[in-house]
Design a protein around this motif. Structure first.
Motif, PDB file in Angstrom:
ATOM      1  N   SER A  60     -27.228  11.572  14.332  1.00  0.00           N
ATOM      2  CA  SER A  60     -28.168  13.116  14.784  1.00  0.00           C
ATOM      3  C   SER A  60     -26.877  14.019  15.022  1.00  0.00           C
ATOM      4  O   SER A  60     -27.089  15.177  14.616  1.00  0.00           O
ATOM      5  CB  SER A  60     -28.767  12.546  16.176  1.00  0.00           C
ATOM      6  OG  SER A  60     -29.866  11.808  16.035  1.00  0.00           O
ATOM      7  N   ARG A  65     -25.855  15.321  11.466  1.00  0.00           N
ATOM      8  CA  ARG A  65     -27.194  16.123  10.944  1.00  0.00           C
ATOM      9  C   ARG A  65     -26.775  17.718  11.667  1.00  0.00           C
ATOM     10  O   ARG A  65     -26.988  18.575  11.018  1.00  0.00           O
ATOM     11  CB  ARG A  65     -28.303  15.499  11.211  1.00  0.00           C
ATOM     12  CG  ARG A  65     -28.609  14.275  10.307  1.00  0.00           C
ATOM     13  CD  ARG A  65     -30.081  13.866  10.606  1.00  0.00           C
ATOM     14  NE  ARG A  65     -30.005  12.410   9.624  1.00  0.00           N
ATOM     15  CZ  ARG A  65     -30.661  12.577   8.222  1.00  0.00           C
ATOM     16  NH1 ARG A  65     -30.640  13.806   7.745  1.00  0.00           N
ATOM     17  NH2 ARG A  65     -30.891  11.358   7.816  1.00  0.00           N
ATOM     18  N   ALA A  66     -26.630  17.489  13.096  1.00  0.00           N
ATOM     19  CA  ALA A  66     -26.619  18.883  13.692  1.00  0.00           C
ATOM     20  C   ALA A  66     -25.275  19.768  13.248  1.00  0.00           C
ATOM     21  O   ALA A  66     -25.430  20.636  12.827  1.00  0.00           O
ATOM     22  CB  ALA A  66     -26.533  18.467  15.311  1.00  0.00           C
ATOM     23  N   GLU A  67     -24.132  18.752  13.060  1.00  0.00           N
ATOM     24  CA  GLU A  67     -22.962  19.590  12.389  1.00  0.00           C
ATOM     25  C   GLU A  67     -23.268  20.010  11.053  1.00  0.00           C
ATOM     26  O   GLU A  67     -22.745  21.274  10.697  1.00  0.00           O
ATOM     27  CB  GLU A  67     -21.862  18.609  12.460  1.00  0.00           C
ATOM     28  CG  GLU A  67     -20.685  19.051  11.770  1.00  0.00           C
ATOM     29  CD  GLU A  67     -19.996  20.168  12.748  1.00  0.00           C
ATOM     30  OE1 GLU A  67     -18.993  20.750  12.342  1.00  0.00           O
ATOM     31  OE2 GLU A  67     -20.335  20.180  14.025  1.00  0.00           O
ATOM     32  N   VAL A  68     -23.951  19.358  10.149  1.00  0.00           N
ATOM     33  CA  VAL A  68     -24.199  19.790   8.640  1.00  0.00           C
ATOM     34  C   VAL A  68     -24.988  21.197   9.032  1.00  0.00           C
ATOM     35  O   VAL A  68     -24.757  22.294   8.221  1.00  0.00           O
ATOM     36  CB  VAL A  68     -24.943  18.784   7.992  1.00  0.00           C
ATOM     37  CG1 VAL A  68     -25.358  19.289   6.760  1.00  0.00           C
ATOM     38  CG2 VAL A  68     -23.835  17.709   7.581  1.00  0.00           C
ATOM     39  N   GLU A  69     -26.142  21.222   9.875  1.00  0.00           N
ATOM     40  CA  GLU A  69     -27.150  22.121   9.854  1.00  0.00           C
ATOM     41  C   GLU A  69     -26.369  23.545  10.488  1.00  0.00           C
ATOM     42  O   GLU A  69     -26.547  24.580   9.943  1.00  0.00           O
ATOM     43  CB  GLU A  69     -28.103  21.860  10.719  1.00  0.00           C
ATOM     44  CG  GLU A  69     -29.372  22.732  10.908  1.00  0.00           C
ATOM     45  CD  GLU A  69     -29.936  23.230   9.446  1.00  0.00           C
ATOM     46  OE1 GLU A  69     -30.312  24.406   9.260  1.00  0.00           O
ATOM     47  OE2 GLU A  69     -30.044  22.031   8.647  1.00  0.00           O
ATOM     48  N   ARG A  70     -25.473  23.142  11.466  1.00  0.00           N
ATOM     49  CA  ARG A  70     -24.709  24.294  12.060  1.00  0.00           C
ATOM     50  C   ARG A  70     -23.795  25.063  10.893  1.00  0.00           C
ATOM     51  O   ARG A  70     -23.776  26.193  10.644  1.00  0.00           O
ATOM     52  CB  ARG A  70     -23.893  24.006  13.070  1.00  0.00           C
ATOM     53  CG  ARG A  70     -23.129  24.944  13.822  1.00  0.00           C
ATOM     54  CD  ARG A  70     -21.908  24.379  14.760  1.00  0.00           C
ATOM     55  NE  ARG A  70     -20.948  23.783  14.150  1.00  0.00           N
ATOM     56  CZ  ARG A  70     -19.882  24.118  13.765  1.00  0.00           C
ATOM     57  NH1 ARG A  70     -19.814  25.327  13.564  1.00  0.00           N
ATOM     58  NH2 ARG A  70     -19.082  23.267  13.204  1.00  0.00           N
ATOM     59  N   ARG A 108     -24.447  24.794   7.549  1.00  0.00           N
ATOM     60  CA  ARG A 108     -25.340  25.567   6.539  1.00  0.00           C
ATOM     61  C   ARG A 108     -25.529  26.942   6.968  1.00  0.00           C
ATOM     62  O   ARG A 108     -25.487  28.064   6.478  1.00  0.00           O
ATOM     63  CB  ARG A 108     -26.612  24.775   6.386  1.00  0.00           C
ATOM     64  CG  ARG A 108     -26.309  23.646   5.547  1.00  0.00           C
ATOM     65  CD  ARG A 108     -27.496  23.305   4.992  1.00  0.00           C
ATOM     66  NE  ARG A 108     -27.453  22.077   3.952  1.00  0.00           N
ATOM     67  CZ  ARG A 108     -28.222  20.997   4.128  1.00  0.00           C
ATOM     68  NH1 ARG A 108     -29.195  20.846   4.915  1.00  0.00           N
ATOM     69  NH2 ARG A 108     -27.909  19.787   3.448  1.00  0.00           N
ATOM     70  N   ARG A 109     -25.909  27.038   8.356  1.00  0.00           N
ATOM     71  CA  ARG A 109     -26.209  28.361   9.046  1.00  0.00           C
ATOM     72  C   ARG A 109     -25.196  29.260   8.984  1.00  0.00           C
ATOM     73  O   ARG A 109     -25.166  30.524   8.531  1.00  0.00           O
ATOM     74  CB  ARG A 109     -26.700  28.255  10.488  1.00  0.00           C
ATOM     75  CG  ARG A 109     -28.167  27.794  10.345  1.00  0.00           C
ATOM     76  CD  ARG A 109     -28.923  27.878  11.957  1.00  0.00           C
ATOM     77  NE  ARG A 109     -29.416  26.658  12.087  1.00  0.00           N
ATOM     78  CZ  ARG A 109     -29.196  25.976  13.180  1.00  0.00           C
ATOM     79  NH1 ARG A 109     -28.397  26.283  14.214  1.00  0.00           N
ATOM     80  NH2 ARG A 109     -29.524  24.850  13.351  1.00  0.00           N
TER      81      ARG A 109
END
Length: 169
Positions: free
Chosen positions: A154, A157-162, A164-165
């Motif tokens: 988790s 995944r949060a790091e990857v999403e951050r 990307r943004r």
């Protein structure tokens, strides 16, 4: 499979040839003479046939040295030699009962006494593998629980999403 190696007589002690030894030597001499007569009668081989045989022999790989046992043997001629046989063989005189003497050249010279000496070589040690439950420097095990893995997943995944943004801005 464990092989129990046999011994017969003591090759290094004085040895009196028995009637059975004389009979086996006589049989070995007769077999060797018969084989020589048969080979003499055989038609000559072509160079192609020799090459085919050589290719067949070259394709055979000998077992590794740790699959052989060393034996001390007394031959019919009285000489003592060390020979090697496959480790499956409980006796050195089974299968190949005759041997060429390296001292006097008698061929065949049957084995009349024998004792096992030991393996020709030691097998290589198996590579060490790390176990799943290794201990880290701090003394706790490095094996992680399912909950630990899910939490790490988790967080990643949060790091990857951050990332990307921030990359799209």
């Amino acid at each position: 499979m464990t092989v129990e190696y046999e011994s017969y007589g003591l090759p290094l002690d004085e040895y009196q040839l028995s009637r059975a030894d004389h009979r086996r030597q006589s049989e070995a001499d007769e077999i060797a003479a018969w084989v020589e007569r048969q080979v003499a009668k055989a038609p000559p081989w072509s160079e192609e046939r020799y090459q085919q045989l050589q290719a067949l022999l070259d394709s055979h790989t000998a077992p590794p040295p740790w699959e052989y046992m060393r034996w001390r043997v007394r031959l019919y001629c009285g000489h003592i030699q060390e020979i090697e046989r496959h480790c499956r063989d409980a006796r050195p005189d089974r299968g190949t009962q005759d041997t060429r003497c390296s001292e006097c050249g008698k061929n065949p010279s049957v084995i009349v006494a024998f004792e096992v000496i030991g393996a020709v070589a030691e097998p290589p040690k198996a590579p060490k593998t790390k176990s799943q439950n290794t201990t880290s420097r701090r003394g706790r095990t490095s094996r992680r629980t399912k909950a630990d893995l899910e939490a790490e997943n988790s967080a990643l995944r949060a790091e990857v999403e951050r990332l990307r943004r921030s990359d799209t801005k």
